[in-house]
Design a protein around this motif. Structure first.
Motif, PDB file in Angstrom:
ATOM      1  N   THR A  48       0.836  -1.204   0.000  1.00  0.00           N
ATOM      2  CA  THR A  48       0.000   0.000   0.000  1.00  0.00           C
ATOM      3  C   THR A  48       0.868   1.250   0.000  1.00  0.00           C
ATOM      4  O   THR A  48       0.618   2.200  -0.762  1.00  0.00           O
ATOM      5  CB  THR A  48      -0.926   0.001   1.224  1.00  0.00           C
ATOM      6  N   GLU A  49       1.893   1.268   0.836  1.00  0.00           N
ATOM      7  CA  GLU A  49       2.780   2.431   0.909  1.00  0.00           C
ATOM      8  C   GLU A  49       3.602   2.578  -0.367  1.00  0.00           C
ATOM      9  O   GLU A  49       3.831   3.687  -0.863  1.00  0.00           O
ATOM     10  CB  GLU A  49       3.699   2.302   2.124  1.00  0.00           C
ATOM     11  N   LEU A  50       4.024   1.441  -0.920  1.00  0.00           N
ATOM     12  CA  LEU A  50       4.797   1.480  -2.158  1.00  0.00           C
ATOM     13  C   LEU A  50       3.959   2.043  -3.304  1.00  0.00           C
ATOM     14  O   LEU A  50       4.438   2.858  -4.107  1.00  0.00           O
ATOM     15  CB  LEU A  50       5.285   0.072  -2.503  1.00  0.00           C
ATOM     16  N   ILE A  51       2.703   1.653  -3.379  1.00  0.00           N
ATOM     17  CA  ILE A  51       1.810   2.169  -4.428  1.00  0.00           C
ATOM     18  C   ILE A  51       1.593   3.667  -4.246  1.00  0.00           C
ATOM     19  O   ILE A  51       1.596   4.436  -5.220  1.00  0.00           O
ATOM     20  CB  ILE A  51       0.475   1.404  -4.411  1.00  0.00           C
ATOM     21  N   LYS A  52       1.414   4.108  -3.005  1.00  0.00           N
ATOM     22  CA  LYS A  52       1.241   5.546  -2.748  1.00  0.00           C
ATOM     23  C   LYS A  52       2.442   6.340  -3.233  1.00  0.00           C
ATOM     24  O   LYS A  52       2.305   7.388  -3.873  1.00  0.00           O
ATOM     25  CB  LYS A  52       1.033   5.788  -1.261  1.00  0.00           C
ATOM     26  N   LYS A  53       3.642   5.850  -2.935  1.00  0.00           N
ATOM     27  CA  LYS A  53       4.855   6.563  -3.348  1.00  0.00           C
ATOM     28  C   LYS A  53       4.997   6.550  -4.865  1.00  0.00           C
ATOM     29  O   LYS A  53       5.428   7.537  -5.477  1.00  0.00           O
ATOM     30  CB  LYS A  53       6.077   5.950  -2.671  1.00  0.00           C
ATOM     31  N   HIS A  54       4.642   5.425  -5.466  1.00  0.00           N
ATOM     32  CA  HIS A  54       4.721   5.342  -6.922  1.00  0.00           C
ATOM     33  C   HIS A  54       3.741   6.317  -7.576  1.00  0.00           C
ATOM     34  O   HIS A  54       4.088   7.028  -8.529  1.00  0.00           O
ATOM     35  CB  HIS A  54       4.422   3.910  -7.363  1.00  0.00           C
ATOM     36  N   GLU A  55       2.516   6.388  -7.058  1.00  0.00           N
ATOM     37  CA  GLU A  55       1.511   7.292  -7.629  1.00  0.00           C
ATOM     38  C   GLU A  55       1.891   8.744  -7.414  1.00  0.00           C
ATOM     39  O   GLU A  55       1.621   9.604  -8.262  1.00  0.00           O
ATOM     40  CB  GLU A  55       0.146   6.994  -7.003  1.00  0.00           C
ATOM     41  N   SER A  56       2.500   9.053  -6.254  1.00  0.00           N
ATOM     42  CA  SER A  56       2.883  10.443  -5.981  1.00  0.00           C
ATOM     43  C   SER A  56       3.996  10.921  -6.906  1.00  0.00           C
ATOM     44  O   SER A  56       4.205  12.130  -7.070  1.00  0.00           O
ATOM     45  CB  SER A  56       3.333  10.590  -4.519  1.00  0.00           C
ATOM     46  N   ALA A  57       4.708   9.971  -7.496  1.00  0.00           N
ATOM     47  CA  ALA A  57       5.776  10.328  -8.431  1.00  0.00           C
ATOM     48  C   ALA A  57       5.242  10.518  -9.842  1.00  0.00           C
ATOM     49  O   ALA A  57       6.036  10.729 -10.776  1.00  0.00           O
ATOM     50  CB  ALA A  57       6.846   9.245  -8.422  1.00  0.00           C
ATOM     51  N   ALA A  59       4.214   8.489 -11.933  1.00  0.00           N
ATOM     52  CA  ALA A  59       4.777   7.510 -12.863  1.00  0.00           C
ATOM     53  C   ALA A  59       3.656   6.674 -13.460  1.00  0.00           C
ATOM     54  O   ALA A  59       2.512   6.688 -13.003  1.00  0.00           O
ATOM     55  CB  ALA A  59       5.781   6.623 -12.140  1.00  0.00           C
ATOM     56  N   GLU A  60       3.999   5.946 -14.503  1.00  0.00           N
ATOM     57  CA  GLU A  60       3.033   5.051 -15.127  1.00  0.00           C
ATOM     58  C   GLU A  60       2.623   3.958 -14.131  1.00  0.00           C
ATOM     59  O   GLU A  60       3.462   3.421 -13.407  1.00  0.00           O
ATOM     60  CB  GLU A  60       3.641   4.405 -16.368  1.00  0.00           C
ATOM     61  N   PRO A  61       1.344   3.618 -14.068  1.00  0.00           N
ATOM     62  CA  PRO A  61       0.910   2.559 -13.139  1.00  0.00           C
ATOM     63  C   PRO A  61       1.617   1.238 -13.438  1.00  0.00           C
ATOM     64  O   PRO A  61       1.889   0.898 -14.584  1.00  0.00           O
ATOM     65  CB  PRO A  61      -0.597   2.452 -13.419  1.00  0.00           C
ATOM     66  N   LEU A  62       1.914   0.525 -12.377  1.00  0.00           N
ATOM     67  CA  LEU A  62       2.533  -0.792 -12.516  1.00  0.00           C
ATOM     68  C   LEU A  62       1.507  -1.849 -12.125  1.00  0.00           C
ATOM     69  O   LEU A  62       1.150  -1.987 -10.955  1.00  0.00           O
ATOM     70  CB  LEU A  62       3.770  -0.895 -11.614  1.00  0.00           C
ATOM     71  N   ASP A  63       1.029  -2.593 -13.103  1.00  0.00           N
ATOM     72  CA  ASP A  63       0.006  -3.602 -12.840  1.00  0.00           C
ATOM     73  C   ASP A  63       0.485  -4.645 -11.833  1.00  0.00           C
ATOM     74  O   ASP A  63      -0.309  -5.178 -11.056  1.00  0.00           O
ATOM     75  CB  ASP A  63      -0.401  -4.297 -14.147  1.00  0.00           C
ATOM     76  N   GLU A  64       1.818  -4.913 -11.840  1.00  0.00           N
ATOM     77  CA  GLU A  64       2.341  -5.937 -10.937  1.00  0.00           C
ATOM     78  C   GLU A  64       2.083  -5.580  -9.474  1.00  0.00           C
ATOM     79  O   GLU A  64       1.781  -6.456  -8.651  1.00  0.00           O
ATOM     80  CB  GLU A  64       3.850  -6.123 -11.156  1.00  0.00           C
ATOM     81  N   LEU A  65       2.182  -4.290  -9.148  1.00  0.00           N
ATOM     82  CA  LEU A  65       1.963  -3.866  -7.766  1.00  0.00           C
ATOM     83  C   LEU A  65       0.509  -4.087  -7.356  1.00  0.00           C
ATOM     84  O   LEU A  65       0.221  -4.597  -6.278  1.00  0.00           O
ATOM     85  CB  LEU A  65       2.332  -2.394  -7.590  1.00  0.00           C
ATOM     86  N   TYR A  66      -0.410  -3.693  -8.229  1.00  0.00           N
ATOM     87  CA  TYR A  66      -1.838  -3.828  -7.913  1.00  0.00           C
ATOM     88  C   TYR A  66      -2.248  -5.302  -7.862  1.00  0.00           C
ATOM     89  O   TYR A  66      -3.063  -5.696  -7.022  1.00  0.00           O
ATOM     90  CB  TYR A  66      -2.670  -3.059  -8.936  1.00  0.00           C
ATOM     91  N   ASP A  67      -1.669  -6.100  -8.748  1.00  0.00           N
ATOM     92  CA  ASP A  67      -1.979  -7.539  -8.732  1.00  0.00           C
ATOM     93  C   ASP A  67      -1.482  -8.193  -7.441  1.00  0.00           C
ATOM     94  O   ASP A  67      -2.176  -9.026  -6.842  1.00  0.00           O
ATOM     95  CB  ASP A  67      -1.336  -8.234  -9.937  1.00  0.00           C
ATOM     96  N   ALA A  68      -0.279  -7.805  -7.033  1.00  0.00           N
ATOM     97  CA  ALA A  68       0.282  -8.374  -5.810  1.00  0.00           C
ATOM     98  C   ALA A  68      -0.547  -7.982  -4.597  1.00  0.00           C
ATOM     99  O   ALA A  68      -0.829  -8.805  -3.718  1.00  0.00           O
ATOM    100  CB  ALA A  68       1.728  -7.925  -5.630  1.00  0.00           C
ATOM    101  N   LEU A  69      -0.978  -6.717  -4.549  1.00  0.00           N
ATOM    102  CA  LEU A  69      -1.791  -6.261  -3.424  1.00  0.00           C
ATOM    103  C   LEU A  69      -3.149  -6.967  -3.419  1.00  0.00           C
ATOM    104  O   LEU A  69      -3.644  -7.367  -2.363  1.00  0.00           O
ATOM    105  CB  LEU A  69      -1.982  -4.746  -3.491  1.00  0.00           C
ATOM    106  N   ALA A  70      -3.748  -7.135  -4.594  1.00  0.00           N
ATOM    107  CA  ALA A  70      -5.048  -7.813  -4.671  1.00  0.00           C
ATOM    108  C   ALA A  70      -4.945  -9.244  -4.154  1.00  0.00           C
ATOM    109  O   ALA A  70      -5.841  -9.731  -3.462  1.00  0.00           O
ATOM    110  CB  ALA A  70      -5.542  -7.802  -6.116  1.00  0.00           C
TER     111      ALA A  70
END
Length: 317
Positions: A48-57, A59-70
């Motif tokens: 969750t924190e990694l996705i927040k930092k990625h979105e705040s930058a 950057a292009e969404p990374l499907d791997e992060l969302y899949d892993a969190l799901a």
């Protein structure tokens, strides 16, 4: 150098599931975490924190992060998880630990800060353990002893505890880290003094024993069988009701050593209640056991969420 150092510092916090204040782009797909996963709660918080930092930058969404969190969101929380502690030479201590501070009637199923502190001190003083027989009192789930076995090359390492569930988890963790337990160890400790004296200094795999040891009812036969060169313990000075039994056991070691020199004794304690700690020191004085504080070491290997007030005493029995 900043990149590798940052990565190593990150791994030393992440793998034992410590709080992260910052981190590079490293994920829960670390091979250790795939094979022996951290708690589901920690992995959810991390992603969750990694996705927040990625979105705040932006950057292009990374499907791997969302899949892993799901995938983790649908995972049930277990009562146990794995934690990994990196050693300076690159090896790792992997432990199965409870996710709760108190579980199954004991606090012995997690790794406490004093155990980390004692292991750090041992790693900086390996000669004190090399080719010697080490007895650890209150081993818990085994972190300190496993770290010493992997780095300090003792001849024999005797883990000990009393709670049945702690002993079971301790044995599992020892085997998880590649060590083979002696069969019927508690009954065969006396074999240590027979037929083992010729082992060379380059012996890479120490003889590993797990002994059930209740401090208040140790027999003379058990004491004569153990005969350690070094006695260590971490976070055993927390309850005034058990201090008498601990000090009494140390007294017994001082009087049952036969023709051997008395063992060196080192006790690491997190000072949570100064009154309890001072009671321990007073009981040592009353028993005629000398003590001195070991100077604090500065090299932090196992990073903690909070810097604890840990002291190591050397005892003279």
């Amino acid at each position: 150098m900043a990149g590798p150092e940052l990565g190593l510092r990150f791994q030393r916090c992440f793998l034992p599931a410590r709080q992260l204040r910052s981190f590079p782009w490293l994920t829960i797909l670390h091979p250790l975490c795939v094979k022996y996963p951290l708690s589901a709660r920690y992995r959810r918080c991390f992603l969750t924190e990694l996705i927040k930092k990625h979105e705040s930058a932006t950057a292009e969404p990374l499907d791997e992060l969302y899949d892993a969190l799901a995938a983790i969101l649908n995972e049930e929380e277990s009562t146990h998880c794995y934690k990994h502690y990196l050693l300076p030479a690159g090896e790792c201590v992997t432990l199965s630990e409870s996710v709760a501070v108190i579980s199954e009637g004991t606090t012995g199923l997690i790794t406490w800060e004093a155990a980390l502190h004692l292991a750090e001190w041992a790693l900086q003083n390996p000669s004190g353990f090399r080719n010697r027989t080490v007895l650890e009192l209150g081993s818990g789930i085994g972190f300190t002893g496993i770290a010493i076995c992997k780095t300090c090359n003792p001849k024999t390492y005797i883990f000990s505890d009393y709670h049945h569930r702690v002993l079971q988890q301790l044995k599992e963790n020892i085997c998880l880290n590649g060590f083979v337990l002696e069969p019927e160890a508690a009954q065969q400790i006396h074999l240590e003094s027979e037929g083992q004296k010729a082992e060379g200094a380059n012996h890479q795999n120490p003889k590993v024993i797990v002994a059930e040891l209740e401090w208040g009812s140790v027999t003379e036969k058990q004491l004569l069988a153990l005969q350690p060169d070094v006695i260590i313990a971490a976070d055993v000075v927390y309850d005034p009701e058990i201090i008498g039994a601990l000090v009494g056991l140390l007294q017994q070691f001082s009087t049952s050593r036969a023709d051997r020199k008395p063992p060196e004794v080192y006790i690491a304690s997190t000072v949570r209640n100064p009154d309890t700690y001072h009671l321990f020191q007073a009981q040592l004085d009353k028993a005629g056991i000398g003590w001195q504080i070991i100077p604090a070491h500065s090299n932090r290997v196992f990073l903690c969420d909070v810097q604890p007030n840990v002291t190591i005493l050397q005892l003279f029995i």
